[in-house]
Write a protein that holds these residues in place. Structure first.
Motif, PDB file in Angstrom:
ATOM      1  N   PHE A   9     -50.188 106.523  96.027  1.00 19.85           N
ATOM      2  CA  PHE A   9     -49.531 105.515  95.197  1.00 19.85           C
ATOM      3  C   PHE A   9     -49.314 106.005  93.769  1.00 19.85           C
ATOM      4  O   PHE A   9     -49.034 105.206  92.866  1.00 19.85           O
ATOM      5  CB  PHE A   9     -50.356 104.224  95.187  1.00 19.85           C
ATOM      6  N   SER A  10     -49.416 107.310  93.568  1.00 24.12           N
ATOM      7  CA  SER A  10     -49.383 107.857  92.210  1.00 24.12           C
ATOM      8  C   SER A  10     -48.034 107.675  91.522  1.00 24.12           C
ATOM      9  O   SER A  10     -47.979 107.593  90.289  1.00 24.12           O
ATOM     10  CB  SER A  10     -49.754 109.345  92.232  1.00 24.12           C
ATOM     11  N   ASN A  11     -46.946 107.627  92.315  1.00 25.27           N
ATOM     12  CA  ASN A  11     -45.615 107.541  91.709  1.00 25.27           C
ATOM     13  C   ASN A  11     -44.892 106.236  91.999  1.00 25.27           C
ATOM     14  O   ASN A  11     -43.702 106.110  91.693  1.00 25.27           O
ATOM     15  CB  ASN A  11     -44.745 108.709  92.189  1.00 25.27           C
ATOM     16  N   VAL A  12     -45.581 105.260  92.584  1.00 26.16           N
ATOM     17  CA  VAL A  12     -44.843 104.064  93.017  1.00 26.16           C
ATOM     18  C   VAL A  12     -44.342 103.240  91.826  1.00 26.16           C
ATOM     19  O   VAL A  12     -43.253 102.651  91.894  1.00 26.16           O
ATOM     20  CB  VAL A  12     -45.688 103.188  93.976  1.00 26.16           C
ATOM     21  N   ARG A  13     -45.098 103.195  90.742  1.00 22.32           N
ATOM     22  CA  ARG A  13     -44.611 102.467  89.566  1.00 22.32           C
ATOM     23  C   ARG A  13     -43.369 103.150  88.987  1.00 22.32           C
ATOM     24  O   ARG A  13     -42.432 102.482  88.551  1.00 22.32           O
ATOM     25  CB  ARG A  13     -45.705 102.390  88.495  1.00 22.32           C
ATOM     26  N   ARG A  14     -43.383 104.475  88.992  1.00 23.65           N
ATOM     27  CA  ARG A  14     -42.222 105.217  88.509  1.00 23.65           C
ATOM     28  C   ARG A  14     -41.010 104.938  89.406  1.00 23.65           C
ATOM     29  O   ARG A  14     -39.885 104.740  88.925  1.00 23.65           O
ATOM     30  CB  ARG A  14     -42.534 106.715  88.495  1.00 23.65           C
ATOM     31  N   ASN A  15     -41.245 104.916  90.722  1.00 22.05           N
ATOM     32  CA  ASN A  15     -40.161 104.596  91.657  1.00 22.05           C
ATOM     33  C   ASN A  15     -39.638 103.189  91.438  1.00 22.05           C
ATOM     34  O   ASN A  15     -38.426 102.936  91.500  1.00 22.05           O
ATOM     35  CB  ASN A  15     -40.654 104.737  93.101  1.00 22.05           C
ATOM     36  N   LEU A  16     -40.554 102.255  91.203  1.00 19.43           N
ATOM     37  CA  LEU A  16     -40.162 100.869  90.953  1.00 19.43           C
ATOM     38  C   LEU A  16     -39.302 100.781  89.705  1.00 19.43           C
ATOM     39  O   LEU A  16     -38.264 100.101  89.695  1.00 19.43           O
ATOM     40  CB  LEU A  16     -41.409  99.999  90.819  1.00 19.43           C
ATOM     41  N   LYS A  17     -39.711 101.465  88.659  1.00 14.08           N
ATOM     42  CA  LYS A  17     -38.966 101.457  87.401  1.00 14.08           C
ATOM     43  C   LYS A  17     -37.569 102.040  87.587  1.00 14.08           C
ATOM     44  O   LYS A  17     -36.565 101.466  87.143  1.00 14.08           O
ATOM     45  CB  LYS A  17     -39.732 102.247  86.338  1.00 14.08           C
TER      46      LYS A  17
ATOM     47  N   ALA B  64     -35.866 102.245  90.361  1.00 15.19           N
ATOM     48  CA  ALA B  64     -35.078 101.358  91.215  1.00 15.19           C
ATOM     49  C   ALA B  64     -34.525 100.180  90.426  1.00 15.19           C
ATOM     50  O   ALA B  64     -33.334  99.845  90.528  1.00 15.19           O
ATOM     51  CB  ALA B  64     -35.934 100.863  92.381  1.00 15.19           C
ATOM     52  N   ILE B  65     -35.368  99.545  89.618  1.00 15.69           N
ATOM     53  CA  ILE B  65     -34.922  98.387  88.835  1.00 15.69           C
ATOM     54  C   ILE B  65     -33.870  98.796  87.810  1.00 15.69           C
ATOM     55  O   ILE B  65     -32.864  98.102  87.623  1.00 15.69           O
ATOM     56  CB  ILE B  65     -36.131  97.711  88.161  1.00 15.69           C
ATOM     57  N   GLU B  66     -34.072  99.932  87.154  1.00 16.77           N
ATOM     58  CA  GLU B  66     -33.093 100.401  86.170  1.00 16.77           C
ATOM     59  C   GLU B  66     -31.736 100.642  86.817  1.00 16.77           C
ATOM     60  O   GLU B  66     -30.690 100.253  86.274  1.00 16.77           O
ATOM     61  CB  GLU B  66     -33.600 101.683  85.505  1.00 16.77           C
ATOM     62  N   THR B  67     -31.746 101.274  87.979  1.00 17.67           N
ATOM     63  CA  THR B  67     -30.482 101.565  88.670  1.00 17.67           C
ATOM     64  C   THR B  67     -29.840 100.293  89.203  1.00 17.67           C
ATOM     65  O   THR B  67     -28.629 100.080  89.053  1.00 17.67           O
ATOM     66  CB  THR B  67     -30.718 102.558  89.825  1.00 17.67           C
ATOM     67  N   LEU B  68     -30.641  99.447  89.821  1.00 11.98           N
ATOM     68  CA  LEU B  68     -30.105  98.207  90.380  1.00 11.98           C
ATOM     69  C   LEU B  68     -29.561  97.278  89.298  1.00 11.98           C
ATOM     70  O   LEU B  68     -28.600  96.532  89.536  1.00 11.98           O
ATOM     71  CB  LEU B  68     -31.192  97.488  91.183  1.00 11.98           C
ATOM     72  N   SER B  69     -30.152  97.339  88.103  1.00 10.85           N
ATOM     73  CA  SER B  69     -29.679  96.465  87.023  1.00 10.85           C
ATOM     74  C   SER B  69     -28.235  96.774  86.651  1.00 10.85           C
ATOM     75  O   SER B  69     -27.478  95.879  86.258  1.00 10.85           O
ATOM     76  CB  SER B  69     -30.577  96.600  85.786  1.00 10.85           C
ATOM     77  N   SER B  70     -27.832  98.035  86.789  1.00 13.36           N
ATOM     78  CA  SER B  70     -26.459  98.413  86.454  1.00 13.36           C
ATOM     79  C   SER B  70     -25.457  97.886  87.472  1.00 13.36           C
ATOM     80  O   SER B  70     -24.262  97.812  87.197  1.00 13.36           O
ATOM     81  CB  SER B  70     -26.332  99.939  86.345  1.00 13.36           C
ATOM     82  N   ALA B  71     -25.965  97.544  88.663  1.00  8.87           N
ATOM     83  CA  ALA B  71     -25.073  97.034  89.715  1.00  8.87           C
ATOM     84  C   ALA B  71     -25.090  95.522  89.804  1.00  8.87           C
ATOM     85  O   ALA B  71     -24.292  94.922  90.525  1.00  8.87           O
ATOM     86  CB  ALA B  71     -25.483  97.626  91.068  1.00  8.87           C
ATOM     87  N   ASP B  72     -26.005  94.877  89.090  1.00  5.66           N
ATOM     88  CA  ASP B  72     -26.163  93.432  89.207  1.00  5.66           C
ATOM     89  C   ASP B  72     -24.982  92.695  88.573  1.00  5.66           C
ATOM     90  O   ASP B  72     -24.714  92.826  87.384  1.00  5.66           O
ATOM     91  CB  ASP B  72     -27.474  93.003  88.537  1.00  5.66           C
ATOM     92  N   ASN B  73     -24.277  91.958  89.397  1.00  4.17           N
ATOM     93  CA  ASN B  73     -23.189  91.103  88.904  1.00  4.17           C
ATOM     94  C   ASN B  73     -23.068  89.899  89.830  1.00  4.17           C
ATOM     95  O   ASN B  73     -23.870  89.726  90.755  1.00  4.17           O
ATOM     96  CB  ASN B  73     -21.871  91.889  88.803  1.00  4.17           C
ATOM     97  N   LYS B  74     -22.075  89.055  89.604  1.00  2.00           N
ATOM     98  CA  LYS B  74     -21.960  87.806  90.352  1.00  2.00           C
ATOM     99  C   LYS B  74     -21.745  88.017  91.849  1.00  2.00           C
ATOM    100  O   LYS B  74     -22.105  87.157  92.655  1.00  2.00           O
ATOM    101  CB  LYS B  74     -20.817  86.962  89.770  1.00  2.00           C
ATOM    102  N   SER B  75     -21.141  89.140  92.218  1.00  2.00           N
ATOM    103  CA  SER B  75     -20.864  89.374  93.638  1.00  2.00           C
ATOM    104  C   SER B  75     -22.079  89.899  94.398  1.00  2.00           C
ATOM    105  O   SER B  75     -22.074  89.926  95.628  1.00  2.00           O
ATOM    106  CB  SER B  75     -19.709  90.362  93.798  1.00  2.00           C
ATOM    107  N   VAL B  76     -23.107  90.316  93.689  1.00  2.00           N
ATOM    108  CA  VAL B  76     -24.303  90.882  94.325  1.00  2.00           C
ATOM    109  C   VAL B  76     -25.284  89.757  94.636  1.00  2.00           C
ATOM    110  O   VAL B  76     -25.716  89.020  93.752  1.00  2.00           O
ATOM    111  CB  VAL B  76     -24.970  91.934  93.412  1.00  2.00           C
ATOM    112  N   GLU B  77     -25.629  89.621  95.922  1.00  2.00           N
ATOM    113  CA  GLU B  77     -26.528  88.536  96.313  1.00  2.00           C
ATOM    114  C   GLU B  77     -27.972  88.992  96.487  1.00  2.00           C
ATOM    115  O   GLU B  77     -28.897  88.175  96.408  1.00  2.00           O
ATOM    116  CB  GLU B  77     -26.050  87.851  97.591  1.00  2.00           C
TER     117      GLU B  77
END
Length: 350
Positions: A84-92, A94-107
């Motif tokens: 589990f040494s890198n899971v927080r880094r992976n989470l960060k 993922a959230i950073e990348t997904l935030s760039s795709a978040d818009n009204k069409s994304v459910e």
């Protein structure tokens, strides 16, 4: 067919084949991504319109029938059950990348992983032991939410936590049967729901999908997606391939039909997987003479209508004897399995 050798997406800037399953965490990660795509497409098969692995912005991008999207980041860890040494880094990430795709069409915004503790946090880890699970942000403990909130607060962008999900499934070890066990079981469940368990191998279909998704993801034009028809029709092709409807083409010697089927199997399968042509054949058959017995009706349709499909199938380059045999095999196979095709179409809402 599939990748018993796995794929290295980093070398030379392109996806390449690696020599063994232990080549690198990157290779393992890409193998996980391919299978995570199968996981998500099966979870959403009825509402799915198209899917792309290695999309314009995310690891996996699903387009739904209503025009909405599901965006996913795939994070595979070689030792997901205890490292589990890198899971927080992976989470960060993922959230950073997904935030760039978040818009009204994304459910939905999804982190899909094989980590049994994807937040590296004690109160939430019990969710991710055992069978596959999808857990929404709102179902997590307050402590787990704080881990996510702390990351969201620091990113420069919008991220709707109400859309956020974490998907987990076991994907580990160098033994291929163990590594792919969950995905094979999901494919098997899908096949059984279509009542094809007696005629279609889950391993065979899983490998076809793994191969198709890999090749789609390797295309540099990210607008090229796999439609639901392209995803589902290998089910039909694999099933049709096991049927040789010789009873409807009795004018031919069985040895000749076997030879034609063997030599031209690629053409037969390529045509058979085109949904529009299959529906045309079934429509034409249903519009034919209904006064005959079913077997005689099929024989007559195949015998009398095959010439109508020479130009439709673009078979002008084949000699006439081969044209006739190949087209008759295709027509007989499709008509013989028309109920199966209809059941599959309804089962996945095509």
């Amino acid at each position: 067919m599939y990748l018993n050798k796995h794929i290295n997406p980093k070398k030379g800037g392109k996806m390449q084949m690696a020599n063994n399953t232990n080549a690198s965490p990157e290779v393992f990660g890409f193998d996980f991504q391919v299978n995570a795509t199968i996981f998500l497409l099966l979870d959403n098969i009825k509402e799915l319109k198209a899917i792309r692995m290695e999309g314009a912005s995310e690891d996996i991008e699903l387009t739904m029938n209503n025009g909405s999207q599901i965006m996913a980041q795939a994070k595979g860890i070689v030792k997901g059950s205890y490292d589990f040494s890198n899971v927080r880094r992976n989470l960060k990430k993922a959230i950073e990348t997904l935030s760039s795709a978040d818009n009204k069409s994304v459910e939905q915004l999804i982190l899909i992983t094989n980590s049994k503790n994807p937040l590296n946090e004690d109160t939430s880890k019990s969710f991710f032991y055992g069978p596959p699970v999808t857990v929404g942000y709102n179902n997590l403990s307050d402590e787990a939410k704080k881990v996510i909130d702390n990351i969201v607060d620091k990113i420069n962008g919008h991220f709707d936590t109400n859309k956020f999900r974490i998907c987990y499934f076991m994907f580990e070890t160098d033994n291929s049967r163990t590594r792919y066990a969950v995905i094979e079981e999901k494919v098997k469940d899908f096949i059984n729901q279509l009542n094809l368990g007696q005629v279609l191998s889950s391993i065979e279909l899983m490998r076809v999908w793994q191969n198709d998704l890999f090749h789609n993801g390797s295309k540099t034009d990210t607008t090229i997606k796999l439609s639901k028809e392209e995803i589902v029709w290998p089910v039909i092709v694999l099933t049709l391939g096991k049927q040789l409807p010789s009873e409807y083409i009795e004018d031919y010697d069985q040895g000749f039909i076997d030879e034609v089927t063997s030599q031209y199997s690629y053409i037969i399968n390529t045509i058979s997987e085109q949904y529009s042509l299959i529906t045309k054949i079934i429509f034409d058959y249903n519009s034919s003479n209904c006064d005959l017995s079913m077997k005689e009706r099929i024989r007559k349709f195949v015998a009398n209508k095959w010439t109508d499909y020479i130009s439709v199938f673009s078979f002008e380059s084949l000699n006439k004897e081969v044209q006739e045999a190949v087209i008759k095999v295709i027509l007989a196979k499709v008509i013989q399995q028309r109920y199966l095709i209809d059941n599959v179409s309804r089962g996945v809402s095509l």
